[in-house]
Design an enzyme around this catalytic site. Sequence first.
Site, PDB file in Angstrom:
ATOM      1  N   LEU A 151       3.082 -20.621 -16.987  1.00 53.30           N
ATOM      2  CA  LEU A 151       2.587 -19.789 -15.879  1.00 53.30           C
ATOM      3  C   LEU A 151       3.730 -19.101 -15.161  1.00 53.30           C
ATOM      4  O   LEU A 151       3.554 -18.078 -14.517  1.00 53.30           O
ATOM      5  CB  LEU A 151       1.813 -20.660 -14.880  1.00 53.30           C
ATOM      6  CG  LEU A 151       0.508 -21.267 -15.402  1.00 53.30           C
ATOM      7  CD1 LEU A 151      -0.050 -22.274 -14.408  1.00 53.30           C
ATOM      8  CD2 LEU A 151      -0.519 -20.170 -15.657  1.00 53.30           C
ATOM      9  N   LYS A 153       8.319 -19.502 -14.047  1.00 51.63           N
ATOM     10  CA  LYS A 153       9.518 -20.329 -13.892  1.00 51.63           C
ATOM     11  C   LYS A 153       9.911 -20.335 -12.438  1.00 51.63           C
ATOM     12  O   LYS A 153       9.967 -19.278 -11.796  1.00 51.63           O
ATOM     13  CB  LYS A 153      10.673 -19.728 -14.699  1.00 51.63           C
ATOM     14  CG  LYS A 153      10.607 -20.047 -16.164  1.00 51.63           C
ATOM     15  CD  LYS A 153      11.864 -19.527 -16.849  1.00 51.63           C
ATOM     16  CE  LYS A 153      11.668 -19.544 -18.350  1.00 51.63           C
ATOM     17  NZ  LYS A 153      12.668 -18.755 -19.059  1.00 51.63           N
ATOM     18  N   GLY A 157      12.495 -25.478 -12.359  1.00 49.46           N
ATOM     19  CA  GLY A 157      11.805 -25.815 -13.602  1.00 49.46           C
ATOM     20  C   GLY A 157      10.619 -24.918 -13.861  1.00 49.46           C
ATOM     21  O   GLY A 157      10.376 -23.956 -13.132  1.00 49.46           O
ATOM     22  N   ARG A 158       9.899 -25.262 -14.927  1.00 50.10           N
ATOM     23  CA  ARG A 158       8.794 -24.399 -15.363  1.00 50.10           C
ATOM     24  C   ARG A 158       7.440 -24.881 -14.844  1.00 50.10           C
ATOM     25  O   ARG A 158       7.296 -26.041 -14.487  1.00 50.10           O
ATOM     26  CB  ARG A 158       8.733 -24.384 -16.885  1.00 50.10           C
ATOM     27  CG  ARG A 158      10.007 -23.896 -17.532  1.00 50.10           C
ATOM     28  CD  ARG A 158       9.934 -24.099 -19.032  1.00 50.10           C
ATOM     29  NE  ARG A 158      11.260 -23.972 -19.622  1.00 50.10           N
ATOM     30  CZ  ARG A 158      11.617 -22.990 -20.453  1.00 50.10           C
ATOM     31  NH1 ARG A 158      10.764 -22.063 -20.791  1.00 50.10           N
ATOM     32  NH2 ARG A 158      12.843 -22.960 -20.945  1.00 50.10           N
ATOM     33  N   VAL A 159       6.490 -23.949 -14.868  1.00 51.87           N
ATOM     34  CA  VAL A 159       5.128 -24.280 -14.455  1.00 51.87           C
ATOM     35  C   VAL A 159       4.207 -23.983 -15.645  1.00 51.87           C
ATOM     36  O   VAL A 159       4.288 -22.906 -16.241  1.00 51.87           O
ATOM     37  CB  VAL A 159       4.683 -23.440 -13.239  1.00 51.87           C
ATOM     38  CG1 VAL A 159       3.308 -23.885 -12.749  1.00 51.87           C
ATOM     39  CG2 VAL A 159       5.700 -23.517 -12.112  1.00 51.87           C
ATOM     40  N   ASP A 269       7.792 -19.583   6.273  1.00 49.43           N
ATOM     41  CA  ASP A 269       8.268 -18.712   5.184  1.00 49.43           C
ATOM     42  C   ASP A 269       7.110 -17.932   4.582  1.00 49.43           C
ATOM     43  O   ASP A 269       6.945 -17.855   3.369  1.00 49.43           O
ATOM     44  CB  ASP A 269       8.978 -19.542   4.117  1.00 49.43           C
ATOM     45  CG  ASP A 269       9.846 -18.656   3.222  1.00 49.43           C
ATOM     46  OD1 ASP A 269      10.196 -17.531   3.644  1.00 49.43           O
ATOM     47  OD2 ASP A 269      10.163 -19.072   2.099  1.00 49.43           O
TER      48      ASP A 269
HETATM   49  P1  AMP Z   1       7.337 -21.619  -8.287  1.00 50.38           P
HETATM   50  O1  AMP Z   1       8.284 -22.615  -8.855  1.00 50.38           O
HETATM   51  O2  AMP Z   1       6.340 -22.212  -7.351  1.00 50.38           O
HETATM   52  O3  AMP Z   1       8.038 -20.420  -7.729  1.00 50.38           O
HETATM   53  O4  AMP Z   1       6.462 -21.123  -9.514  1.00 50.38           O
HETATM   54  C1  AMP Z   1       6.940 -20.225 -10.489  1.00 50.38           C
HETATM   55  C2  AMP Z   1       5.822 -19.330 -10.936  1.00 50.38           C
HETATM   56  O5  AMP Z   1       4.813 -20.107 -11.587  1.00 50.38           O
HETATM   57  C3  AMP Z   1       5.111 -18.626  -9.805  1.00 50.38           C
HETATM   58  O6  AMP Z   1       5.749 -17.445  -9.471  1.00 50.38           O
HETATM   59  C4  AMP Z   1       3.717 -18.402 -10.375  1.00 50.38           C
HETATM   60  O7  AMP Z   1       3.696 -17.239 -11.174  1.00 50.38           O
HETATM   61  C5  AMP Z   1       3.517 -19.595 -11.273  1.00 50.38           C
HETATM   62  N1  AMP Z   1       2.776 -20.652 -10.584  1.00 50.38           N
HETATM   63  C6  AMP Z   1       3.268 -21.614  -9.764  1.00 50.38           C
HETATM   64  N2  AMP Z   1       2.313 -22.422  -9.317  1.00 50.38           N
HETATM   65  C7  AMP Z   1       1.154 -21.964  -9.852  1.00 50.38           C
HETATM   66  C8  AMP Z   1      -0.220 -22.391  -9.750  1.00 50.38           C
HETATM   67  N3  AMP Z   1      -0.558 -23.429  -9.014  1.00 50.38           N
HETATM   68  N4  AMP Z   1      -1.142 -21.686 -10.423  1.00 50.38           N
HETATM   69  C9  AMP Z   1      -0.794 -20.611 -11.170  1.00 50.38           C
HETATM   70  N5  AMP Z   1       0.473 -20.176 -11.305  1.00 50.38           N
HETATM   71  C10 AMP Z   1       1.446 -20.841 -10.656  1.00 50.38           C
END
Ligand code: AMP
Length: 410
Positions: A151, A153, A157-159, A269
């Site tokens: 989804l 990064k 780490g990755r999502v 934020d």
């Molecule tokens: P973050 O580490 O929260 O910045 O997440 C990185 C990216 O993963 C985000 O910019 C979203 O595109 C995707 N992402 C994070 N959390 C979610 C979620 N709960 N559902 C869908 N996409 C997500």
Amino acid sequence: MASIGSVTRQIAALEITNNGKKPAGASSSSSSSFRPGHGKQPSQNVSKLLTKFSAPNPFPNTKPAQGSSLRHPTTATNATTHASSSKNSKAQPPGPLDIGTYDGGLEADEEKRGERVTGEAAEDLALDSSVSGKNPTREWTLHDFDIGRPLGKGKFGRVYMVRTKSEPKYILALKTLYKSEIVQSKVEKQIRREIEIQQNLRHPNVLRLYGYFHDEKRIFLMLEFAGKGELYKQLSKYGSFSERRSSRYIYQMADALIYLHGKHVIHRDIKPENLLLGINGELKIGDFGWSVHAPGNRRMTLCGTLDYLPPEMVEGKAHNERVDYWALGVLTYEFLVGAPPFEDRDSVNNTYRRIAKVDLKWPKDRELSPEVKDLITKLLRHDPQARIPLTDAIRHPWILKHNKFRESDA
Ligand code: AMP
């Protein structure tokens, strides 16, 4: 069972605790979309909220065979993570709950990043919702999930889009955080705080954290899946939003902030980059990196994004939850105009100066309604006490004009 909506409802059952009991009152309810008092009802349970805000069945004609189409195509065990993945699986028609194809990113990361963490930091980061606080979850590990498409990064780490292997198959976003990178950035306390704050929040416009667990090198966050992704991407795509769309987002945002402030959580934020969109396009506050849990506390730390900083923070004064009122005004402006009101791309100092003077200029190339100008002006007041309270903001004529509320709610 086949619809995302019904699965979303079932996600509520993730709250089932170790002794297998749902939280008290976990039943569905119908309610209005206008929730002026919502922020004062933090005890409203998640099942109700998820039922209320779950998606309609996007696949009304799909009738999967018992259990089959919900099942992931393959359950190949990976030697490194032992997590099931769909990588190299035979092509199958996407089912209603297709989680997409895993890219092997966790194993790739395993080779390149992630040292073991020891000492106090290891204790700080030994985060496990099965042993946390008043509402422990069941014990989770990476083996419990089928891993689907990436989804995004994040910094640490990755999502991934994931599904629980056991029935009923919940869809979630699984976020990985590398402990050593958290320690390197010296944010172990902040991350711990972020997780602790988010796990206690229950609001339809606040991304749910259902549980978390860790292994030697990583922390895993089981997050509500935000089906429509990042709001920022939509804003970049369209340049700006209509007043109607903006008004709906701002109403949801204000309602979520009322709830957060009622729990003594100041977000600090707010910006489009920290907002996600649920399956119905509803706004979800998704990042608590700078949140402060501060009952009666006035903070002096300078943080947040420059364009959204209020005068009191620019001027290094104490601040309170009214920093979020200001940010809501900036967000409203940015949704409608496509850029924040005090932005100066050439000079940070000039942005500070413009914020301190509240140098608010309306765009020449875009007509804004008198109602929204009024709301923005009332949120962007130098004196925090003079800013319009959020309980009044959600009843402002600009909000009432674009959101459908039942008469009985007003
Ligand atoms: P973050 O580490 O929260 O910045 O997440 C990185 C990216 O993963 C985000 O910019 C979203 O595109 C995707 N992402 C994070 N959390 C979610 C979620 N709960 N559902 C869908 N996409 C997500």
